[in-house]
Write an enzyme that holds these catalytic residues in place. Structure first.
Site, PDB file in Angstrom:
ATOM      1  N   ASP A  38       0.836  -1.197   0.000  1.00 25.83           N
ATOM      2  CA  ASP A  38       0.000   0.000   0.000  1.00 25.83           C
ATOM      3  C   ASP A  38       0.872   1.249   0.000  1.00 25.83           C
ATOM      4  OD1 ASP A  38      -2.497   1.588   0.444  1.00 25.83           O
ATOM      5  OD2 ASP A  38      -1.621   1.904   2.429  1.00 25.83           O
ATOM      6  N   ALA A  39       1.900   1.236   0.834  1.00 22.54           N
ATOM      7  CA  ALA A  39       2.774   2.412   0.952  1.00 22.54           C
ATOM      8  C   ALA A  39       3.578   2.646  -0.322  1.00 22.54           C
ATOM      9  CB  ALA A  39       3.706   2.241   2.152  1.00 22.54           C
TER      10      ALA A  39
END
Length: 151
Positions: A38-39
């Site tokens: 996600d990051a």
């Protein structure tokens, strides 16, 4: 060739800089892979959006939000699957992420889209931690192009 490998393995550089020991990516939970995926996905999208030129941050953020929301990620993943672009191992990683039981719930997406997006993020997290940045970027690019999104 050695320089290229070092450039691609950003996660290894980060781990070494802070005196940590690299974990075996294959032993990480799918939700751990999705956490980092996600990051890294957010960083990739923000980088792409920023390169469109100097613009107000709220406009950049609105464009980035369209690409990082669970619904969009689910569409990207579905199109990758339809195009049959993943290896068996990659498909397995995606499915592990998609099927993982999470204690959080989707805020602005269906449960199905949320799970599909989690699988997408797990796959990206795996690529990042394995130093496969070139492949990670290619998969993101193909997913976006197959979905008809404009960058």
């Amino acid at each position: 060739m050695k320089e290229d490998k070092e450039k691609r393995e950003l996660s290894d550089q980060i781990i070494k800089s802070f005196g940590k020991e690299k974990q075996d990516t294959n032993l990480l939970s799918p939700l751990n892979l999705a956490y980092i995926g996600d990051a890294i996905y957010e960083v990739v999208i923000r980088t792409i959006v920023l390169e469109e030129g100097n613009a107000p941050v709220n406009r950049l953020n609105a464009k980035a939000r369209e690409l990082v929301k669970a619904k969009s990620q689910a569409v990207f993943m579905q199109n990758l699957l339809k195009a049959n672009l993943l290896t068996q191992k990659e498909l397995s990683i995606y499915k592990r992420g998609r099927n993982a039981k999470s204690n959080t719930s989707a805020k602005n997406a269906s449960l199905q889209d949320y799970h599909t997006a989690t699988g997408f993020e797990a796959l990206l997290g795996y690529f990042y931690l394995e130093g496969q940045m070139e492949h990670l970027l290619e998969i993101i690019k193909q997913a976006i192009e197959l979905s008809g999104f404009e960058l």
